[in-house]
Design a protein around this motif. Structure first.
Motif, PDB file in Angstrom:
ATOM      1  N   ASN A 108       0.854  -1.193   0.000  1.00 37.82           N
ATOM      2  CA  ASN A 108       0.000   0.000   0.000  1.00 37.82           C
ATOM      3  C   ASN A 108       0.890   1.244   0.000  1.00 37.82           C
ATOM      4  O   ASN A 108       1.248   1.779   1.056  1.00 37.82           O
ATOM      5  CB  ASN A 108      -0.908  -0.020   1.225  1.00 37.82           C
ATOM      6  N   LEU A 109       1.270   1.723  -1.175  1.00 35.76           N
ATOM      7  CA  LEU A 109       2.181   2.851  -1.270  1.00 35.76           C
ATOM      8  C   LEU A 109       1.418   4.165  -1.086  1.00 35.76           C
ATOM      9  O   LEU A 109       0.531   4.500  -1.864  1.00 35.76           O
ATOM     10  CB  LEU A 109       2.895   2.851  -2.625  1.00 35.76           C
ATOM     11  N   ALA A 112       2.922   8.217   3.355  1.00 39.70           N
ATOM     12  CA  ALA A 112       3.377   7.898   4.709  1.00 39.70           C
ATOM     13  C   ALA A 112       4.322   6.702   4.739  1.00 39.70           C
ATOM     14  O   ALA A 112       4.834   6.351   5.802  1.00 39.70           O
ATOM     15  CB  ALA A 112       2.175   7.624   5.612  1.00 39.70           C
ATOM     16  N   GLU A 113       4.567   6.067   3.586  1.00 45.28           N
ATOM     17  CA  GLU A 113       5.464   4.917   3.551  1.00 45.28           C
ATOM     18  C   GLU A 113       6.911   5.375   3.364  1.00 45.28           C
ATOM     19  O   GLU A 113       7.186   6.545   3.077  1.00 45.28           O
ATOM     20  CB  GLU A 113       5.063   3.952   2.435  1.00 45.28           C
ATOM     21  N   ASN A 114       7.823   4.441   3.501  1.00 50.19           N
ATOM     22  CA  ASN A 114       9.255   4.741   3.450  1.00 50.19           C
ATOM     23  C   ASN A 114       9.626   5.458   2.149  1.00 50.19           C
ATOM     24  O   ASN A 114       9.333   4.971   1.060  1.00 50.19           O
ATOM     25  CB  ASN A 114      10.050   3.441   3.564  1.00 50.19           C
ATOM     26  N   GLY A 115      10.269   6.615   2.277  1.00 49.43           N
ATOM     27  CA  GLY A 115      10.661   7.389   1.109  1.00 49.43           C
ATOM     28  C   GLY A 115       9.594   8.339   0.607  1.00 49.43           C
ATOM     29  O   GLY A 115       9.845   9.128  -0.307  1.00 49.43           O
ATOM     30  N   GLY A 116       8.395   8.295   1.181  1.00 50.15           N
ATOM     31  CA  GLY A 116       7.333   9.197   0.749  1.00 50.15           C
ATOM     32  C   GLY A 116       7.590  10.631   1.199  1.00 50.15           C
ATOM     33  O   GLY A 116       8.297  10.880   2.174  1.00 50.15           O
ATOM     34  N   ARG A 138       7.640   6.041  -6.015  1.00 52.10           N
ATOM     35  CA  ARG A 138       7.222   5.366  -7.251  1.00 52.10           C
ATOM     36  C   ARG A 138       7.067   3.864  -7.045  1.00 52.10           C
ATOM     37  O   ARG A 138       6.215   3.229  -7.673  1.00 52.10           O
ATOM     38  CB  ARG A 138       8.256   5.612  -8.351  1.00 52.10           C
ATOM     39  N   GLN A 139       7.919   3.274  -6.242  1.00 49.56           N
ATOM     40  CA  GLN A 139       7.835   1.845  -5.963  1.00 49.56           C
ATOM     41  C   GLN A 139       8.415   1.591  -4.574  1.00 49.56           C
ATOM     42  O   GLN A 139       9.122   2.424  -4.021  1.00 49.56           O
ATOM     43  CB  GLN A 139       8.581   1.028  -7.021  1.00 49.56           C
ATOM     44  N   ASN A 140       8.072   0.442  -4.016  1.00 46.82           N
ATOM     45  CA  ASN A 140       8.573   0.095  -2.691  1.00 46.82           C
ATOM     46  C   ASN A 140       9.850  -0.720  -2.840  1.00 46.82           C
ATOM     47  O   ASN A 140       9.816  -1.891  -3.229  1.00 46.82           O
ATOM     48  CB  ASN A 140       7.537  -0.700  -1.905  1.00 46.82           C
ATOM     49  N   GLU A 413       4.180 -10.038  -5.798  1.00 47.03           N
ATOM     50  CA  GLU A 413       4.597  -9.495  -4.495  1.00 47.03           C
ATOM     51  C   GLU A 413       5.740  -8.507  -4.643  1.00 47.03           C
ATOM     52  O   GLU A 413       6.261  -8.004  -3.647  1.00 47.03           O
ATOM     53  CB  GLU A 413       5.017 -10.629  -3.552  1.00 47.03           C
ATOM     54  N   GLN A 414       6.156  -8.237  -5.903  1.00 43.02           N
ATOM     55  CA  GLN A 414       7.230  -7.285  -6.195  1.00 43.02           C
ATOM     56  C   GLN A 414       8.590  -7.756  -5.667  1.00 43.02           C
ATOM     57  O   GLN A 414       9.448  -6.957  -5.307  1.00 43.02           O
ATOM     58  CB  GLN A 414       6.897  -5.890  -5.650  1.00 43.02           C
TER      59      GLN A 414
END
Length: 596
Positions: A108-109, A112-116, A138-140, A413-414
């Protein structure tokens, strides 16, 4: 031999103590090393020493950390480590937050996620709309907690006129997380939520959030770009018709087809022919003494830059670069653009960079006239296989290595991997988007593809299995004497490949599957008729540490390796030629996981 130099004003933030920071709270300390227990939230195991900045919130009164020094436009790079379930952030100028979070395996990008880039906030807006203008990565490509991650930020501070009115918003020119671009040219219209002030300013401190979760940092490096740019003035332009493929001489005696004053450097001058020479002359006001670089792009021909009557960029085909030491003051400058190829569209691009000055464009053209190719990207919504060549880096001295029998396996799952069927070897794993197949399929192609996410390479592929007369025998480098024979692969009930090969008279199957929650890969190697003294080499690196029962951490905390064998087989940890290797005696089945 050219002497390397830096155009920005670079400095490392010392982490020998906390003296670089204002009134640090008790939740901040300096350490030598740290580890995490993956089953314990928001906790570090800390080893005393120097070099690592650690925040471990305890009870109340946890404080954010501010640098003593204030900055404007900068490039910022650092390594950081998240504790399990932790949340933090770094504020540029104390006002614009880039989120730091344990986003291991998250699909769920959001901002608030890492790097956001965290949201701005307005209590006057309706419920559900108070947060706005946040930017998700852009991607996790986030790693597991307890592993070092790398963040690079190119930040342009807001600009103000002499009266203090803002003339330009702050920008994130580029943000790279673990080597992957996650933001580019993001405009920051104002401070994000939780900023030290809603008022914007030309400078401000770096601020690290200290009241949310356990986080550690090392290797801070700040490159400042706070010096005034050189300015062009008194520009004159002359245009000459004809072909000039050598350095022109006697231009002052040749009649131009056009001449006059100019307000900018451009190739759009409505010339009468497709072959021409444009000559600009004028003054360059240098406001800061130091070394400067000029980068010139001249499609369809060549160009030249002279400063103080000395050639800085020589008369070379297509493009050129030159450096020169300049003193503060006004110096004469001359720029030539000779276009002699009829079929090429004209264009003129020149950039300048200097001491404390980020590279900037001084011409009307964009300075990049390469043919734009629409990339051919392979997305995965289901388990996917693509065969291609795969190039992996080895070292600066020896360059790269091409895996010719590679199979690239992608998952929704990337998490993806490359397998070398010629060696029965796991080549690399990566997190994020799948493949760029442009070099494989565009035009004639070269048969290769490239990972799009954050990659962990395992070195030049070697056989996973080998017979050793003793646990100290060197690992074999090729298949000679092994009777190795690849047998391809079959697909399981979820379209995942199971690789097959024969070696030493044994039949081997090798399956790599994505772990639950996207936390890594589990590899299962099964052998029929294994024979004596058969080993699997499952890890090799500069350092392999045992951090708990059946769990190891490899290299400079780059990935975990977990032993999942149900029979309790004990590994062999050895040192060979300055590298550590983890071997497993192999009977019938080996199961281990890579947590990344």
């Amino acid at each position: 031999m050219a002497v390397p130099f830096s155009f920005g004003q670079s400095r490392k933030i010392s982490l020998q103590d906390l003296s670089e920071f204002k009134n640090p709270g008790k939740n901040w300390q300096i350490a030598d090393d740290i580890y995490v227990d993956l089953d314990k939230s928001n906790k570090f195991r800390i080893e005393e020493g120097k070099g690592i900045l650690v925040n471990e919130p305890k009870g109340r009164n946890n404080q954010d950390l501010y640098t003593e020094q204030e900055y404007g436009s900068i490039d910022l790079e650092f390594d950081y480590m998240m504790a399990p379930g932790s949340n933090s952030g770094i504020y540029l100028m104390g006002r614009y937050e880039v989120q730091l979070k344990d986003s291991w395996g998250s699909k769920n990008l959001t901002s608030a996620e890492n790097g956001g880039v965290y949201e701005r906030w307005d209590e006057k807006r309706p419920e559900g709309q108070k947060g706005y203008q946040g930017y998700a990565p852009r991607q996790n490509v986030s790693k597991a907690p307890g592993l070092w991650q790398n963040l690079k930020i190119s930040f342009q501070a807001p600009q103000f006129d002499e009266k203090g009115n803002k003339t330009e918003n702050a920008k994130l020119l580029k943000v790279e997380l673990n080597g992957i671009t996650i933001h580019e040219n993001v405009e920051l219209f104002g401070p994000t939520r939780g900023a030290v002030s809603m008022d914007e300013a030309p400078n401000g401190p770096l601020r690290i959030q200290g009241d949310h979760g356990a986080v550690a940092f090392r290797n801070f490096e700040v490159t400042s770009y706070d010096k005034p740019r050189p300015e062009l003035s008194n520009l004159q332009v002359q245009v000459y018709g004809g072909r000039f493929n050598e350095v022109p001489t006697g231009l002052d005696s040749l009649p131009p087809e056009f001449e006059g004053k100019a307000v900018l450097l451009t190739s759009d001058l409505n010339t009468k022919s497709n072959q021409f020479l444009i000559r600009y002359t004028g003054d360059l006001e240098v406001k800061e003494s130091g070394m400067y670089a000029f980068n010139l792009d001249t499609p369809g021909g060549t160009g030249l830059v002279r400063i103080n009557n000395n050639a800085v960029v020589p008369f070379n085909a297509r493009s050129g670069r030159g450096t020169v030491e300049l003193s503060k003051g006004v110096v004469p400058i001359e720029l030539l653009y000779s276009k002699y190829e009829d079929w090429v569209e004209p264009g003129l691009g020149m950039t300048v960079e200097g001491p404390g000055i980020r590279e900037y464009l001084v011409t009307e053209g964009g300075g990049n006239y390469e043919t734009v190719v629409n990339p051919i990207l392979v997305e995965v919504n289901e388990n996917t296989i693509l065969r291609s060549f795969m190039d992996i880096p080895v070292s600066e001295e020896s360059g790269g290595y091409r895996v010719t029998h590679s199979v690239n396996v992608g998952s929704p799952e990337q998490l993806h991997y490359t397998y070398d069927m010629n060696k029965g070897s796991l080549v690399q794993v990566w997190r994020g988007d799948f493949l760029d197949a442009t070099p494989m399929w565009y035009s004639r192609g070269d048969g290769s593809s490239r990972p799009l996410g954050a990659v962990k390479h395992f070195g030049i592929p070697t056989l996973t299995l080998a017979k050793l007369n003793s646990p100290n025998q060197k690992w074999i480098k090729d298949t000679i004497g092994t009777q190795y024979r690849p047998l391809g692969y079959h697909l399981d009930d979820q379209n995942r490949p199971v690789f097959m090969y024969n070696t030493y008279g044994a039949e081997v199957t090798d399956a790599v599957q994505v772990l639950e929650n996207g936390h890594g890969f589990q590899r299962t190697i099964q052998v029929q008729n294994p024979g004596p003294n058969l080993y699997a080499r499952i890890a090799r690196g500069s350092k392999i540490e045992s951090v708990s029962k059946d769990l190891f951490i490899v290299d400079d905390k780059e990935y975990y390796l977990r032993l999942d064998n149900p029979d309790g087989t004990k590994p062999v940890l050895r040192t060979v030629e300055g590298q550590q290797e983890l071997l497993m005696p192999l009977q019938e089945k080996l199961i281990y996981s890579i947590l990344y």
